[in-house]
Write an enzyme that holds these catalytic residues in place. Structure first.
Site, PDB file in Angstrom:
ATOM      1  N   ARG A  33       0.754   8.450  -6.746  1.00 54.39           N
ATOM      2  CA  ARG A  33      -0.375   7.545  -6.507  1.00 54.39           C
ATOM      3  C   ARG A  33      -1.655   7.986  -7.198  1.00 54.39           C
ATOM      4  O   ARG A  33      -2.679   7.306  -7.094  1.00 54.39           O
ATOM      5  CB  ARG A  33      -0.626   7.429  -4.996  1.00 54.39           C
ATOM      6  CG  ARG A  33       0.525   6.785  -4.256  1.00 54.39           C
ATOM      7  CD  ARG A  33       0.418   6.960  -2.760  1.00 54.39           C
ATOM      8  NE  ARG A  33      -0.720   6.260  -2.166  1.00 54.39           N
ATOM      9  CZ  ARG A  33      -0.754   4.955  -1.903  1.00 54.39           C
ATOM     10  NH1 ARG A  33       0.284   4.190  -2.209  1.00 54.39           N
ATOM     11  NH2 ARG A  33      -1.814   4.418  -1.344  1.00 54.39           N
ATOM     12  N   TYR A  64       0.839  -1.204   0.000  1.00 53.56           N
ATOM     13  CA  TYR A  64       0.000   0.000   0.000  1.00 53.56           C
ATOM     14  C   TYR A  64       0.872   1.251   0.000  1.00 53.56           C
ATOM     15  O   TYR A  64       0.603   2.217  -0.737  1.00 53.56           O
ATOM     16  CB  TYR A  64      -0.913   0.001   1.230  1.00 53.56           C
ATOM     17  CG  TYR A  64      -1.623   1.320   1.468  1.00 53.56           C
ATOM     18  CD1 TYR A  64      -2.726   1.678   0.715  1.00 53.56           C
ATOM     19  CD2 TYR A  64      -1.173   2.204   2.451  1.00 53.56           C
ATOM     20  CE1 TYR A  64      -3.373   2.894   0.919  1.00 53.56           C
ATOM     21  CE2 TYR A  64      -1.812   3.418   2.672  1.00 53.56           C
ATOM     22  CZ  TYR A  64      -2.915   3.759   1.904  1.00 53.56           C
ATOM     23  OH  TYR A  64      -3.534   4.963   2.117  1.00 53.56           O
ATOM     24  N   SER A  93      -3.403  12.635   8.646  1.00 55.13           N
ATOM     25  CA  SER A  93      -4.331  12.432   7.538  1.00 55.13           C
ATOM     26  C   SER A  93      -5.774  12.289   8.020  1.00 55.13           C
ATOM     27  O   SER A  93      -6.036  11.746   9.104  1.00 55.13           O
ATOM     28  CB  SER A  93      -3.934  11.166   6.762  1.00 55.13           C
ATOM     29  OG  SER A  93      -4.928  10.818   5.814  1.00 55.13           O
ATOM     30  N   TYR A 122      -9.359  15.992   3.544  1.00 57.62           N
ATOM     31  CA  TYR A 122      -9.955  15.633   2.260  1.00 57.62           C
ATOM     32  C   TYR A 122     -11.351  16.234   2.219  1.00 57.62           C
ATOM     33  O   TYR A 122     -12.095  16.157   3.204  1.00 57.62           O
ATOM     34  CB  TYR A 122     -10.063  14.115   2.090  1.00 57.62           C
ATOM     35  CG  TYR A 122      -8.756  13.425   1.789  1.00 57.62           C
ATOM     36  CD1 TYR A 122      -7.959  13.824   0.724  1.00 57.62           C
ATOM     37  CD2 TYR A 122      -8.333  12.349   2.570  1.00 57.62           C
ATOM     38  CE1 TYR A 122      -6.772  13.178   0.444  1.00 57.62           C
ATOM     39  CE2 TYR A 122      -7.144  11.697   2.291  1.00 57.62           C
ATOM     40  CZ  TYR A 122      -6.362  12.113   1.233  1.00 57.62           C
ATOM     41  OH  TYR A 122      -5.186  11.478   0.952  1.00 57.62           O
ATOM     42  N   THR A 179      -5.898  18.912   0.825  1.00 59.11           N
ATOM     43  CA  THR A 179      -5.440  18.143  -0.336  1.00 59.11           C
ATOM     44  C   THR A 179      -6.390  18.361  -1.508  1.00 59.11           C
ATOM     45  O   THR A 179      -7.603  18.180  -1.380  1.00 59.11           O
ATOM     46  CB  THR A 179      -5.345  16.645   0.001  1.00 59.11           C
ATOM     47  OG1 THR A 179      -4.313  16.468   0.977  1.00 59.11           O
ATOM     48  CG2 THR A 179      -4.998  15.831  -1.233  1.00 59.11           C
ATOM     49  N   LYS A 217      -2.224  21.394  -0.782  1.00 58.70           N
ATOM     50  CA  LYS A 217      -1.367  20.277  -1.206  1.00 58.70           C
ATOM     51  C   LYS A 217      -1.872  19.676  -2.518  1.00 58.70           C
ATOM     52  O   LYS A 217      -3.070  19.491  -2.693  1.00 58.70           O
ATOM     53  CB  LYS A 217      -1.344  19.192  -0.122  1.00 58.70           C
ATOM     54  CG  LYS A 217      -0.466  17.986  -0.428  1.00 58.70           C
ATOM     55  CD  LYS A 217      -0.433  17.041   0.770  1.00 58.70           C
ATOM     56  CE  LYS A 217       0.465  15.844   0.516  1.00 58.70           C
ATOM     57  NZ  LYS A 217      -0.119  14.896  -0.458  1.00 58.70           N
ATOM     58  N   HIS A 272       1.039  13.467  -5.121  1.00 56.53           N
ATOM     59  CA  HIS A 272       0.505  12.443  -4.226  1.00 56.53           C
ATOM     60  C   HIS A 272       1.407  11.212  -4.203  1.00 56.53           C
ATOM     61  O   HIS A 272       0.945  10.077  -4.133  1.00 56.53           O
ATOM     62  CB  HIS A 272      -0.918  12.047  -4.649  1.00 56.53           C
ATOM     63  CG  HIS A 272      -1.833  11.777  -3.487  1.00 56.53           C
ATOM     64  ND1 HIS A 272      -2.655  12.739  -2.955  1.00 56.53           N
ATOM     65  CD2 HIS A 272      -2.045  10.669  -2.741  1.00 56.53           C
ATOM     66  CE1 HIS A 272      -3.350  12.223  -1.946  1.00 56.53           C
ATOM     67  NE2 HIS A 272      -2.989  10.965  -1.798  1.00 56.53           N
ATOM     68  N   GLN A 296      -4.484  17.288   7.908  1.00 54.74           N
ATOM     69  CA  GLN A 296      -4.773  17.250   6.462  1.00 54.74           C
ATOM     70  C   GLN A 296      -6.239  16.906   6.238  1.00 54.74           C
ATOM     71  O   GLN A 296      -6.761  15.949   6.809  1.00 54.74           O
ATOM     72  CB  GLN A 296      -3.875  16.219   5.773  1.00 54.74           C
ATOM     73  CG  GLN A 296      -4.166  16.003   4.305  1.00 54.74           C
ATOM     74  CD  GLN A 296      -5.199  14.896   4.079  1.00 54.74           C
ATOM     75  OE1 GLN A 296      -5.320  13.954   4.862  1.00 54.74           O
ATOM     76  NE2 GLN A 296      -5.961  15.019   3.003  1.00 54.74           N
ATOM     77  N   ARG A 339      -4.346   1.759  -7.795  1.00 51.75           N
ATOM     78  CA  ARG A 339      -3.084   1.084  -7.492  1.00 51.75           C
ATOM     79  C   ARG A 339      -3.305  -0.419  -7.630  1.00 51.75           C
ATOM     80  O   ARG A 339      -4.049  -1.025  -6.856  1.00 51.75           O
ATOM     81  CB  ARG A 339      -2.633   1.423  -6.075  1.00 51.75           C
ATOM     82  CG  ARG A 339      -1.848   2.712  -5.955  1.00 51.75           C
ATOM     83  CD  ARG A 339      -2.692   3.940  -5.761  1.00 51.75           C
ATOM     84  NE  ARG A 339      -3.266   4.037  -4.439  1.00 51.75           N
ATOM     85  CZ  ARG A 339      -3.982   5.056  -4.003  1.00 51.75           C
ATOM     86  NH1 ARG A 339      -4.227   6.084  -4.792  1.00 51.75           N
ATOM     87  NH2 ARG A 339      -4.484   5.069  -2.807  1.00 51.75           N
TER      88      ARG A 339
END
Length: 387
Positions: free
Chosen positions: A279, A25, A107, A130, A156, A252, A276, A128, A165
């Site tokens: 990613r 990961y 995060s 989202y 972000t 970011k 990122h 951070q 991924r």
């Protein structure tokens, strides 16, 4: 214990101690992983100018990032599922960062909660965010960060749609993880990790579970997350969040000069040049290759930081000399966290600090704040000519 001399030594221990699905990961990019690889390899194209007969006494790596004094211009990046790399991982990383004198960024998708880290960290940390479709949840999360005395909000911008991924799909890295026979056997072969996870109550995404509507356990979290990343995020929403937060704001995920100018227009205290960690958009240019034009685009309107690809103190020096005011490390500290817990994060910071200090000296530089392009040898075509 083996002699640890560099970040790669920590990585070698990390591989042995962390279940494969969580190692993969962290150590993966999207699709072909071209951008993931070039984030690192492009640093190697930049060379250093060796200078001699300089006064090297009184050297200092100290600087500031968004007005906060730092032992070196390095912050810990926000990393999702950090608490699955090592039990209570966010708490361990925050403590190590605080003791060393650098910022820790937590995060939204952390295993530990904002309140968990605030309770155990001796100094304020950065949070951070989202942006989710559920504005009530986002508003509440911002308020929780404020109550936890977070000293900056890191917003972000490059995860409106999730990149794929391949390794995660093949390993069954879902929420909760698929307990396939290979995964169970792998966890059994990592007894220190397994016992640690059994001993902690923090095994879910505690910023979300119990806080978002309809999310009471891991099973309900997956469908909620898949639906919640906000594809409608635009500069007006960024300004709304800026006004609601009211404190220091870092944006970011900037990888384009035009976007950098618009980010500066919002009055953000800093922007982070980042893809990122490779990613998201595979095929994008590396962060270090994009850094110079973004620095030129914003001038002194906002601080420019760099994230993605840093694996050494020399990489930090190169980013600073190319115009970054600060840098972020993600995988570099994760390797230490998975290898040795809090002590491993401290070791990663010590390694990077020593490399930065030594390289500064051999380049004839006393202070990290004095680094500039004159200390580098950069290929004439480094930035490239792209039509």
């Amino acid at each position: 214990m083996a002699v640890i001399t560099c970040i790669d030594d920590l990585k070698a221990i990390y591989v042995k101690k962390t279940p494969k699905m969580f190692y993969d990961y962290a150590e993966s990019g999207s699709y072909t992983e071209q951008t993931f690889r070039e984030n690192v390899s492009d640093f190697a194209k930049i060379r250093l100018r060796q200078r001699v007969a300089r006064d090297l006494t009184g050297r200092s790596t100290e600087s500031t990032m968004i007005g906060e004094k730092v032992a070196m211009p390095v912050a810990l990046s926000p990393v999702g599922s950090c608490g699955m790399q090592s039990p209570d991982g966010e708490i361990k990383a925050a403590r190590a960062a605080a003791a060393f004198g650098v910022p820790f960024t937590m995060s939204t998708m952390s295993v530990c909660s904002i309140e968990d880290v605030a309770e155990h960290s001796p100094t304020p940390f950065w949070f951070q965010l989202y942006v989710m479709r559920d504005e009530d949840f986002v508003d509440a999360l911002i308020e929780r960060a404020r109550k936890a005395n977070c000293s900056a909000l890191v917003l972000t911008l490059d995860l409106q749609i999730m990149g794929q991924r391949h390794k995660d799909l093949k390993n069954g890295l879902t929420t909760p993880p698929k307990l396939t026979l290979p995964n169970i056997l792998d966890m059994m072969l990592k007894p220190q990790w397994s016992l640690g996870m059994l001993a902690t109550p923090r095994r879910t995404f505690r910023n979300i579970v119990g806080h978002a509507k309809g999310v009471g356990d891991l099973a309900s979290l997956t469908s909620w997350t898949n639906e919640q990343f906000d594809p409608h995020l635009d500069w007006k929403k960024v300004e709304r969040i800026r006004d609601q937060w009211g404190g220091k704001l870092i944006l970011k995920g900037i990888l384009d000069a035009d976007d950098a100018r618009m980010a500066a227009d919002t009055g953000a205290d800093a922007i982070i040049v980042s893809n990122h960690g490779g990613r998201q958009l595979d095929g994008a240019l590396s962060s270090i290759r994009m850094l110079p034009q973004i620095v030129r685009a914003v001038g002194d309107r906002t601080e420019v930081h760099l994230d993605s690809g840093i694996r050494s103190g020399q990489d930090v020096l190169k980013a600073l000399a190319m115009g970054a005011k600060g840098t972020f490390i993600g995988r570099s500290y994760l390797y230490g966290l998975g290898a040795m817990g809090q002590a491993g994060v401290t070791k990663a910071l010590e390694i990077i600090h020593k490399e930065l200090d030594t390289t500064m000296a051999l380049c004839g530089v006393q202070k990290a704040t004095d680094l500039s392009r004159e200390h580098l040898l950069v290929p004439e075509d480094f930035e490239g000519r792209w039509a």
